[in-house]
Design a protein around this motif. Structure first.
Motif, PDB file in Angstrom:
ATOM      1  N   ALA A 109       0.821  -1.206   0.000  1.00 20.58           N
ATOM      2  CA  ALA A 109       0.000   0.000   0.000  1.00 20.58           C
ATOM      3  C   ALA A 109       0.859   1.261   0.000  1.00 20.58           C
ATOM      4  O   ALA A 109       0.535   2.261  -0.654  1.00 20.58           O
ATOM      5  CB  ALA A 109      -0.943  -0.008   1.207  1.00 20.58           C
ATOM      6  N   LYS A 110       1.996   1.226   0.707  1.00 19.76           N
ATOM      7  CA  LYS A 110       2.875   2.393   0.728  1.00 19.76           C
ATOM      8  C   LYS A 110       3.539   2.590  -0.636  1.00 19.76           C
ATOM      9  O   LYS A 110       3.631   3.708  -1.135  1.00 19.76           O
ATOM     10  CB  LYS A 110       3.937   2.216   1.815  1.00 19.76           C
ATOM     11  CG  LYS A 110       3.398   2.338   3.236  1.00 19.76           C
ATOM     12  CD  LYS A 110       4.513   2.185   4.251  1.00 19.76           C
ATOM     13  CE  LYS A 110       3.977   2.352   5.671  1.00 19.76           C
ATOM     14  NZ  LYS A 110       5.063   2.172   6.691  1.00 19.76           N
ATOM     15  N   MET A 140      -2.951   2.209  -5.061  1.00 14.75           N
ATOM     16  CA  MET A 140      -2.933   0.751  -5.230  1.00 14.75           C
ATOM     17  C   MET A 140      -2.807   0.069  -3.878  1.00 14.75           C
ATOM     18  O   MET A 140      -1.953   0.427  -3.058  1.00 14.75           O
ATOM     19  CB  MET A 140      -1.756   0.356  -6.134  1.00 14.75           C
ATOM     20  CG  MET A 140      -1.690  -1.112  -6.504  1.00 14.75           C
ATOM     21  SD  MET A 140      -0.244  -1.418  -7.555  1.00 14.75           S
ATOM     22  CE  MET A 140      -0.596  -0.321  -8.927  1.00 14.75           C
ATOM     23  N   HIS A 141      -3.654  -0.918  -3.615  1.00 14.57           N
ATOM     24  CA  HIS A 141      -3.583  -1.703  -2.390  1.00 14.57           C
ATOM     25  C   HIS A 141      -4.322  -3.025  -2.579  1.00 14.57           C
ATOM     26  O   HIS A 141      -5.192  -3.146  -3.452  1.00 14.57           O
ATOM     27  CB  HIS A 141      -4.161  -0.939  -1.202  1.00 14.57           C
ATOM     28  CG  HIS A 141      -5.627  -0.625  -1.360  1.00 14.57           C
ATOM     29  ND1 HIS A 141      -6.083   0.483  -2.057  1.00 14.57           N
ATOM     30  CD2 HIS A 141      -6.742  -1.274  -0.927  1.00 14.57           C
ATOM     31  CE1 HIS A 141      -7.400   0.494  -2.040  1.00 14.57           C
ATOM     32  NE2 HIS A 141      -7.839  -0.557  -1.367  1.00 14.57           N
ATOM     33  N   ILE A 142      -3.966  -4.009  -1.758  1.00 13.27           N
ATOM     34  CA  ILE A 142      -4.646  -5.302  -1.777  1.00 13.27           C
ATOM     35  C   ILE A 142      -6.052  -5.118  -1.232  1.00 13.27           C
ATOM     36  O   ILE A 142      -6.251  -4.490  -0.194  1.00 13.27           O
ATOM     37  CB  ILE A 142      -3.871  -6.345  -0.944  1.00 13.27           C
ATOM     38  CG1 ILE A 142      -2.442  -6.500  -1.477  1.00 13.27           C
ATOM     39  CG2 ILE A 142      -4.585  -7.684  -0.950  1.00 13.27           C
ATOM     40  CD1 ILE A 142      -2.353  -7.019  -2.888  1.00 13.27           C
ATOM     41  N   SER A 143      -7.031  -5.654  -1.931  1.00 14.38           N
ATOM     42  CA  SER A 143      -8.419  -5.473  -1.502  1.00 14.38           C
ATOM     43  C   SER A 143      -8.685  -6.200  -0.196  1.00 14.38           C
ATOM     44  O   SER A 143      -8.045  -7.212   0.132  1.00 14.38           O
ATOM     45  CB  SER A 143      -9.380  -5.984  -2.586  1.00 14.38           C
ATOM     46  OG  SER A 143      -9.314  -7.397  -2.688  1.00 14.38           O
ATOM     47  N   ASP A 144      -9.626  -5.666   0.567  1.00 12.07           N
ATOM     48  CA  ASP A 144      -9.982  -6.279   1.850  1.00 12.07           C
ATOM     49  C   ASP A 144     -10.498  -7.703   1.656  1.00 12.07           C
ATOM     50  O   ASP A 144     -10.169  -8.607   2.440  1.00 12.07           O
ATOM     51  CB  ASP A 144     -11.059  -5.432   2.546  1.00 12.07           C
ATOM     52  CG  ASP A 144     -10.520  -4.079   2.976  1.00 12.07           C
ATOM     53  OD1 ASP A 144      -9.276  -3.936   3.074  1.00 12.07           O
ATOM     54  OD2 ASP A 144     -11.336  -3.161   3.207  1.00 12.07           O
ATOM     55  N   GLU A 145     -11.307  -7.910   0.622  1.00 16.64           N
ATOM     56  CA  GLU A 145     -11.879  -9.237   0.387  1.00 16.64           C
ATOM     57  C   GLU A 145     -10.785 -10.269   0.105  1.00 16.64           C
ATOM     58  O   GLU A 145     -10.808 -11.381   0.662  1.00 16.64           O
ATOM     59  CB  GLU A 145     -12.863  -9.185  -0.784  1.00 16.64           C
ATOM     60  CG  GLU A 145     -13.555 -10.521  -1.064  1.00 16.64           C
ATOM     61  CD  GLU A 145     -14.511 -10.453  -2.245  1.00 16.64           C
ATOM     62  OE1 GLU A 145     -15.159 -11.472  -2.548  1.00 16.64           O
ATOM     63  OE2 GLU A 145     -14.590  -9.363  -2.863  1.00 16.64           O
ATOM     64  N   PHE A 146      -9.820  -9.884  -0.717  1.00 14.98           N
ATOM     65  CA  PHE A 146      -8.749 -10.825  -1.057  1.00 14.98           C
ATOM     66  C   PHE A 146      -7.859 -11.089   0.149  1.00 14.98           C
ATOM     67  O   PHE A 146      -7.465 -12.238   0.415  1.00 14.98           O
ATOM     68  CB  PHE A 146      -7.914 -10.257  -2.207  1.00 14.98           C
ATOM     69  CG  PHE A 146      -6.927 -11.231  -2.771  1.00 14.98           C
ATOM     70  CD1 PHE A 146      -7.343 -12.297  -3.557  1.00 14.98           C
ATOM     71  CD2 PHE A 146      -5.573 -11.091  -2.509  1.00 14.98           C
ATOM     72  CE1 PHE A 146      -6.435 -13.203  -4.077  1.00 14.98           C
ATOM     73  CE2 PHE A 146      -4.653 -11.987  -3.030  1.00 14.98           C
ATOM     74  CZ  PHE A 146      -5.083 -13.049  -3.808  1.00 14.98           C
ATOM     75  N   HIS A 147      -7.549 -10.033   0.905  1.00 10.77           N
ATOM     76  CA  HIS A 147      -6.719 -10.196   2.106  1.00 10.77           C
ATOM     77  C   HIS A 147      -7.417 -11.086   3.130  1.00 10.77           C
ATOM     78  O   HIS A 147      -6.779 -11.948   3.750  1.00 10.77           O
ATOM     79  CB  HIS A 147      -6.426  -8.820   2.700  1.00 10.77           C
ATOM     80  CG  HIS A 147      -5.485  -8.854   3.859  1.00 10.77           C
ATOM     81  ND1 HIS A 147      -4.188  -9.319   3.776  1.00 10.77           N
ATOM     82  CD2 HIS A 147      -5.673  -8.493   5.170  1.00 10.77           C
ATOM     83  CE1 HIS A 147      -3.608  -9.228   4.952  1.00 10.77           C
ATOM     84  NE2 HIS A 147      -4.487  -8.732   5.808  1.00 10.77           N
TER      85      HIS A 147
END
Length: 455
Positions: free
Chosen positions: A216-217, A224-231
């Motif tokens: 995310a950083k 751009m960041h990993i989605s909550d659902e995928f995480h």
């Protein structure tokens, strides 16, 4: 020179720094996204005397290392502005300190031993009946993860990023970087799952969370960041894998203990059958001898007494063979291996219970066990369970309560036994620990401490 011309703009913390000699146009208002000025903040400060040069740098905000020199001979309003500036600077520093990650939050502890000690006993995240059920759930999770990746919902990114003044190039660059970031995240997730051991799920989840924060950083510019659902799916996969490993271990231990129990029962059955055969032969000899004596008009009290003893032994042997709950409760200790105040409370159905203790004193421990008591009970199974429940809070292995070692002195176990069954005919409170005492004086040094016998 007017009063307005001798004032310079003093932006509060978080506001952009205007160019020198800036004056707000008519109708100007601050951006609502900017933070509110601290209480008492002076937006305009008197300029330092020194000619008509009004291009001096305004007093710096929080990022400036050297604070501006404020003349001590200035007016009361100037001193108030200086105090307000210092108070605002101090307030913002405190706020940043609170927002700065501490060692406890930014450092990922990878020592599984410390983590396990911190979290304590393993608790199932998704309680299921058996290992096969966990395997089915894992297959379902893997399918959902693959579907989410194909649908493009694994990583969130901006579609408005431009590169070389081209939105199309920006999107291609964003897509390529997103694939790279997702691959790095999945590599960390897969590595965490592959390295999972019994109980280190906390470490694996922390590592994956740290990877998500890092991505995310790095992708902040492109949102751009990993989605909550995928995480959440990958975290659930780690939890299910850990649960599956733990359940498999429990089932293996249960199967191993069941095989050991069956071997013990078969050994006891062979011992009882051999003893019954021996008693039958002896009884046959006694009956023949007494019959011969009776035919000649004689009798032998000793032979008749022995026949009664053999009949009683046969009855007892038949009872043992028919009643699988009968057996010996043993209380043993091994001071050299486990220290003082630790006992093992177990059950054996052997005709000679000392043989079971001799087996336990094999190569798995450095010294022989000392026997404190061997108590025969017609319902030894229930008695053993009651003793284990009584000392459960003091079990050495709190993760696997099937183990039979407890932090208790022989005297404490004796008191509980006497309370449940009455008086004990034989009980040895103090262990001889002969091998231990003979050996401890010859132990080598470890570090700066000499291993000596502890009183």
């Amino acid at each position: 020179m007017s009063a307005e011309q001798t004032m310079i703009f003093n932006p509060p913390p978080g506001w952009p720094k205007p160019p020198p000699s800036w004056r707000p146009p008519a109708g100007w208002t601050p951006d609502p996204a900017w933070p509110a000025p601290p209480e008492g903040w002076q937006l305009w400060l008197p300029a330092e005397t020194g000619g008509d040069d009004l291009t001096q740098t305004p007093p710096a905000a929080i990022d400036r290392q050297d604070q501006p020199d404020v003349p001590t001979s200035s007016s009361q309003s100037s001193e108030s502005a200086r105090i307000a500036f210092l108070e605002a600077e101090n307030s913002l520093l405190k706020q940043r300190l609170k927002q700065t990650p501490t060692a406890a939050t930014s450092y990922v502890e990878l020592n599984d031993g410390l983590v396990l000690q911190e979290v304590g006993i393993y608790r199932y995240h998704h309680p299921l009946e058996n290992a096969a059920s966990y395997r089915d759930r894992l297959s379902e999770i893997e399918t959902r993860i693959a579907d989410l990746v194909r649908a493009g919902g694994a990583i969130i990114k901006s579609n408005m990023f431009t590169f070389d003044n081209s939105l199309a190039k920006g999107r291609r660059m964003t897509e390529d970087l997103a694939k790279l970031m997702l691959r790095a995240y999945n590599a960390e997730a897969d590595n965490s799952i592959r390295s999972l051991k019994l109980g280190n799920v906390i470490t694996a989840k922390r590592r994956l969370e740290a990877s998500r924060v890092a991505i995310a950083k790095l992708g902040a510019l492109m949102e751009m960041h990993i989605s909550d659902e995928f995480h959440d799916l990958r975290l659930e996969e780690i939890e299910l894998t850990a649960d599956w490993l733990m359940k498999k271990q429990e089932e293996k231990e249960a199967q191993r203990e069941e095989r050991a129990r069956l071997r013990e029962e078969q050994r006891v059955e062979r011992e009882l059958a051999a003893e019954r055969s021996r008693l039958d032969k002896e009884r046959s000899h006694l009956v023949n001898a007494l019959a011969a004596l009776g035919a000649s008009g004689q009798h032998d009290e000793e032979l008749e007494q022995r026949l009664r003893e053999v009949d009683e032994a046969i009855a007892q042997n038949d009872f043992r063979a028919a009643n699988i709950r009968a057996g010996y409760i043993y209380v043993i200790s091994n001071r050299g291996a486990f220290g003082e105040g630790v006992v093992k409370i177990g059950l054996t159905r052997r005709l000679e219970p000392e043989q079971r203790v001799a087996e336990l004193s094999g190569a798995s421990v450095p010294f022989r066990f000392d026997i404190h008591t061997l108590y025969f009970s017609e319902d030894a199974v229930t008695l053993e369970n009651e003793l284990h429940k009584h000392f459960a809070a003091r079990a050495l292995n709190q993760s696997n309560l099937r183990k039979e070692f407890f932090f208790a002195t022989p005297a404490e176990v004796r008191d509980v036994l006497e309370h449940k069954i009455g008086n004990l005919l034989e009980f040895t409170e103090h262990a001889d620990a002969t091998e231990y005492f003979q050996s401890v004086g010859y132990w080598p040094q470890r570090g700066n401490n000499q291993l000596t016998e502890q009183n």
